[in-house]
Design a protein around this motif. Sequence first.
Motif: not given
Length: 383
Positions: A13-15, A50, A291, A303
């Motif tokens: 899940i990206s920011e 995330s 990450w 994220e």
Amino acid sequence: MSVPLSVLDLAPISEGSSAAAAVRNSIDLARHAEQWGYHRFWLAEHHFASVASSASLTLLGLVAAATDRIRVGTGAVQVGQHTSASIVEAFGTVDALHPGRLDLGLGRSGHRRTQYGAATTTAKGGRPVLDAVVGRTQVRDGVVVPPPFDPRRVLDRSKFLASLEALQQPGARSLDFADQVAEISALLDGTYTTSDGVALHAVPGEGIDTELWIFGSSAGESAELAGRLGLPFAAAYHVAPGTALDAVAAYRAAFRPSRVLAAPYVIVSADVVVAADDDTARRHASTYGHWVHSVRSGAGAGEYLDPATAAPLTDDQFRLVEDRLAAQIVGSPGTVVERLDALRRVSDADELLVTTITHAHADRLESHRLLAGAWGLRGSLAA
């Protein structure tokens, strides 16, 4: 190149994005991976983080339904958080509509004693003392082998331990890994009986044509078990670059021919980011350390940050993740192929498994597309 190439996906899940978008992105990546000629598409399983691959057994079915030919599997089911029957029945359900395409990867993660659980010297507040990394990074014929990461260096283990509690029924006890692998094999074969001698049959699940894999990252129980049982083995260089080659050696040393394999079969994973040139690839990969730090801080995978806005890692943050940064393979197609081929050669891998995380989904697609072309995958050449 001379060995197949496969994909490991974490549904990151990206920011600024969402879990729903991550699931859609994973399905989109699987469709492209099939088009470009990748051999397998495996889904990791992580919880309370995330990433949208927590329910890997569910996501497996969605990916299988969205593709036609590529093998789809788990990399790997955290068996300590599932019963053997639930795993086999889930695979049997997907196999009913997509027969002969599934890979059942099993990992020892999820057992309370496997990660972050050992005692450690602590400072005030219960946080472990961060000792310097012991040893020096080696380069073995082009393969980066950093010192093994000591899991006691994880800054806070409370969330990890809490997640284990949340993922099991109160009072539940995980089986030993070898015992659970034996249960799963028996349920698939139709030979399962309870401790009281009662025969039970998994419906659906019994008799399905699935490949059973063992995952491991060190020269320990998982590698030796896979060898003794004559099963294929996946070595997680992307998670443990300091010990994955030792895991491969332990597997080969323990291997005994079986009805599944006459000789060892090894797949080795690597973190990869490919772009048109080295500088662009490094820019796309520049928040990978952030990450990994979110994982090793104890917060769980966060994220994936946008390289355009993320602050650089501090010195302390860098020291906690430097082994993973050193082993990540980043660059132009030629740069990455050269390093991947070195990993193949040094490990004598029969297959390579690449995982790629970038903030932008388009950059992740482009990384896999460029690598497929540079590796010479048939689908990419046809496309």
